[in-house]
Design a protein around this motif. Sequence first.
Motif: not given
Length: 107
Positions: A50-54, A58-59, A67-69, A74-75
Amino acid sequence: SPHWVGVTDQMNDRLAIYDLAVADWSDPSAVVWEYIDPKHIDYPGGIKFRHTERWGDVLLYCGRMHAGILQLSTKEMVFYTQDVPLNPHTVELLPNGYFYVCEWNWG
């Protein structure tokens, strides 16, 4: 633009991104990104880009009871939770910023 596919490697508790343009995935150049962290990755089951503004790209991932982001560049683990359903199989980042984890129910 790159043609990538996200893969969960349950045997090695690993998340990976492969380049579909590389015909032989046993070739090390096929792996464009990977993340191994036994503390936060346990039997991974779901993965999405996904792409986020923040955080930018991200994955999203989920696995046995977590669960996570992860920020792709930068990993960095930008979000992690163990407060998930019993058998999580997919995740989503909703427009309102909520992180949704869906479980698989055999019943």
